[in-house]
Design a protein around this motif. Structure first.
Motif: not given
Ligand code: MG
Length: 384
Positions: A100-101, A179
């Protein structure tokens, strides 16, 4: 019902990315390498999964991989556009967080297991639609097995199946929300919707497809998506005589001789019919269309092929492919083969890619080589 047009417009304004998790070790398959690198026919599990994802509304794909697979994965993804890789972590939870980052901001993220290569575009798109409308789309199927709670080998209770679902992937979320959820929880999770749920969101279920299995065991590798197949073989030969038309695969071929027989003696079509019937466990064409029956005098065999195909389909079989070889010293058939394939594919109601025909001589040996006859052999694969 929502209008399709407004939906299509909303996709245009949204960035939809996919995170495919490939960092697992897959010890339960018994392979010495990552199961996503396993070939299933001509493609690896990873390529199959990428292709399914690319057939959906998802755009960029980020593969979360183990460092030791980097070289092999990068080689495999060369032909695909918009696919990149990043390293995962020690657990699935860590891998998703890293992915996700690395992905960076998008509107919608589709999280999918690399080892689910049978997912369909319809299912992926349904989960995307749900995420657009409700914030999440978790693919699941109603539980079919009876589920019991067990302690020390004793049944504590039997759960009612009503309302129980088996959770699969894809699991699709608004990027910002998932997130937030991953940043809010500690611990190890095997399921993104649980992380989402623990962070206070309510996951929304999308009913998927039982074929969307996760390849987990060695058996899953060899019984993909519970599709079973049967192979069939057929062979035929007819004498060449003057005063008869030469018909192969339903195509009339300009040649001074033709094949002799009760029907139109289309030797290729006969071999293919027998291959289909044999795979389906049905009696052969000699039994179905006896040459003593006046109804089949000079009958068009390609018409009989359509009948055979119908019978085979009624039994729940679907043609995987048909492969046949014509054995003839003369005439040269290379130029006519595309037309023969098209004719057979039309009678079988399949694509031309599923029907292939080759031709060979017998180097002047035997009855074929002496131009006394033409033979054909066919193999088919039926799925059910
Ligand atoms: Mg025959």
């Amino acid at each position: 019902m929502k209008s399709k047009k407004s939906k299509a417009d909303s996709y245009k304004n949204l960035s939809i990315s996919a995170l495919i998790l490939c960092a697992g070790h897959g010890a339960r398959t018994g392979l010495s390498y990552n199961k996503i690198l396993h070939y299933m026919g001509s493609k690896t599990v990873l390529e199959m999964t990428i292709e399914r994802m690319q057939s959906s509304l998802a755009g960029a794909i980020l593969l979360v991989i183990a460092p030791e697979d980097e070289k092999a994965v990068k080689e495999l993804i060369k032909p695909y556009k918009n696919v990149s890789v990043c390293y995962g972590g020690a657990t699935r939870t860590e891998s998703v967080r890293k992915g996700l980052n690395e992905l960076g901001y998008c509107d919608i993220v589709v999280i999918h297991d690399g080892a689910r290569p049978y997912v369909t575009a319809e299912v992926i798109n349904a989960s995307i639609d749900s995420a657009i409308d409700y914030g999440s789309g978790i693919v699941a199927v109603p539980t079919v097995d009876t589920i019991k709670e067990i302690r020390n080998n004793s049944v504590i209770r039997t759960l009612s199946r009503a309302g129980l679902y088996n959770i699969q992937t894809p699991q699709t979320f608004r990027y910002e929300d998932i997130c937030k959820a991953y940043n809010a929880v500690d611990g190890i999770f095997t399921d993104d919707s649980e992380v989402y749920e623990r962070a206070g969101f309510t996951p929304k279920i999308v009913v998927g497809d039982y074929k969307n299995v996760k390849i987990t065991t060695m058996e899953d590798l060899y019984r993909p998506a519970a599709v079973r197949s049967k192979i069939g073989v057929g062979f035929d030969v007819h004498p060449l005589v003057t005063g008869r038309p030469l018909i192969l695969g339903g195509v009339r071929i300009a040649y001074p001789k033709g094949l002799n027989g009760h029907s139109d003696a289309d030797v290729l079509t006969h071999a293919i019919m027998d291959a289909l019937l044999s795979a389906a466990g049905l009696p052969d064409i000699g039994v179905l269309f006896p040459d003593t029956d006046p109804r089949y005098k000079n009958v068009s065999s390609i018409g009989l092929l359509a009948t055979v195909n119908n019978n085979v389909m009624l039994r729940g079989f679907k043609i995987g492919n048909v492969s046949a070889v014509i054995m003839a010293q003369k005439p040269k058939l290379a130029d006519i083969i595309p037309e023969i394939r098209a004719s057979l594919a039309a009678a079988l109601k399949v694509s031309e890619q599923q029907v292939n025909v080759s031709a060979t001589t017998t180097e002047h040996l035997g009855i074929i080589g002496n131009e006394k006859g033409i033979a054909a052999s066919a193999t088919c694969l039926l799925n059910y």
